[in-house]
Scaffold this motif. Structure first.
Motif, PDB file in Angstrom:
ATOM      1  N   ASN A 208       0.584  -1.324   0.085  1.00 28.23           N
ATOM      2  CA  ASN A 208       0.036   0.015  -0.006  1.00 28.23           C
ATOM      3  C   ASN A 208       0.748   1.388  -0.025  1.00 28.23           C
ATOM      4  N   ILE A 209       2.100   1.071   0.224  1.00 32.35           N
ATOM      5  CA  ILE A 209       3.106   2.303   0.322  1.00 32.35           C
ATOM      6  C   ILE A 209       4.137   2.215  -0.706  1.00 32.35           C
ATOM      7  N   PHE A 210       4.506   3.498  -0.995  1.00 30.43           N
ATOM      8  CA  PHE A 210       5.807   3.895  -1.776  1.00 30.43           C
ATOM      9  C   PHE A 210       6.645   4.436  -0.769  1.00 30.43           C
ATOM     10  N   LEU A 211       8.030   3.875  -0.623  1.00 35.00           N
ATOM     11  CA  LEU A 211       8.838   4.620   0.108  1.00 35.00           C
ATOM     12  C   LEU A 211       9.753   5.532  -0.657  1.00 35.00           C
ATOM     13  N   VAL A 212       9.888   6.926  -0.278  1.00 32.92           N
ATOM     14  CA  VAL A 212      11.147   7.893  -0.852  1.00 32.92           C
ATOM     15  C   VAL A 212      11.964   7.783   0.362  1.00 32.92           C
ATOM     16  N   VAL A 213      13.320   7.557   0.116  1.00 30.34           N
ATOM     17  CA  VAL A 213      14.451   7.394   1.236  1.00 30.34           C
ATOM     18  C   VAL A 213      15.599   8.197   0.664  1.00 30.34           C
ATOM     19  N   GLN A 214      15.881   9.324   1.954  1.00 30.19           N
ATOM     20  CA  GLN A 214      17.119   9.844   1.751  1.00 30.19           C
ATOM     21  C   GLN A 214      18.200   9.196   2.824  1.00 30.19           C
ATOM     22  N   LEU A 215      19.330   9.117   2.139  1.00 30.42           N
ATOM     23  CA  LEU A 215      20.459   8.587   3.084  1.00 30.42           C
ATOM     24  C   LEU A 215      21.612   9.650   3.177  1.00 30.42           C
TER      25      LEU A 215
END
Length: 143
Positions: A97-104
């Motif tokens: 149900n989700i889409f993750l945008v990830v910053q490192l």
């Protein structure tokens, strides 16, 4: 037209999201040359439907992710470990149900990179699936 640094723009949006909705973060450390998950916020665990004790201390290759993503993540984490601010996105296999945008971002301690901190923003995936392919946006990408 002026160039826009996409990574910087996404980083600002993630920080604004965290101010309003709270943090969903994790930390990775390089232990004996291997990227290992050392911490994860409960909010992120709730988003991806996983338990803390099944993740902390695990190597990236042992996490419940798609196998083809293991090599991609190792490459992404290596860039971050070298100090490049990096953003990527994915559909976590444990929550359709989700889409993750990830910053490192590398965390420096006493002048040396100590760990990588990941900041996550969840978006509803129903609207996004089929429109975007899983991708990596590196520090050098600009629009």
């Amino acid at each position: 037209m002026r160039e826009i640094n996409l990574v910087h723009l996404m980083s600002m949006l993630i920080r604004d999201y965290e101010k309003v909705c709270g943090r969903a973060r994790f930390e990775i450390k390089k232990i004996d040359g291997t990227f290992t998950l050392i911490d994860i916020h409960q909010k992120l665990l709730d988003l991806v439907n996983l338990q803390r004790n099944n993740l902390i201390g695990k190597k990236i290759s042992d996490l419940p992710i798609k196998r083809d993503w293991t090599e991609k993540l190792l490459s992404i984490f290596e860039k971050a470990w070298k100090g490049k601010e990096t953003i990527y996105y994915l559909f976590p296999p444990t929550n359709d149900n989700i889409f993750l945008v990830v910053q490192l971002e590398a965390v420096v301690k006493n002048g040396v990179i100590d760990r990588i901190e990941g900041c996550c923003v969840p978006l509803e995936s129903k609207e996004l699936k089929g429109r975007f392919m899983e991708s990596i946006i590196s520090h050098d990408d600009e629009i």
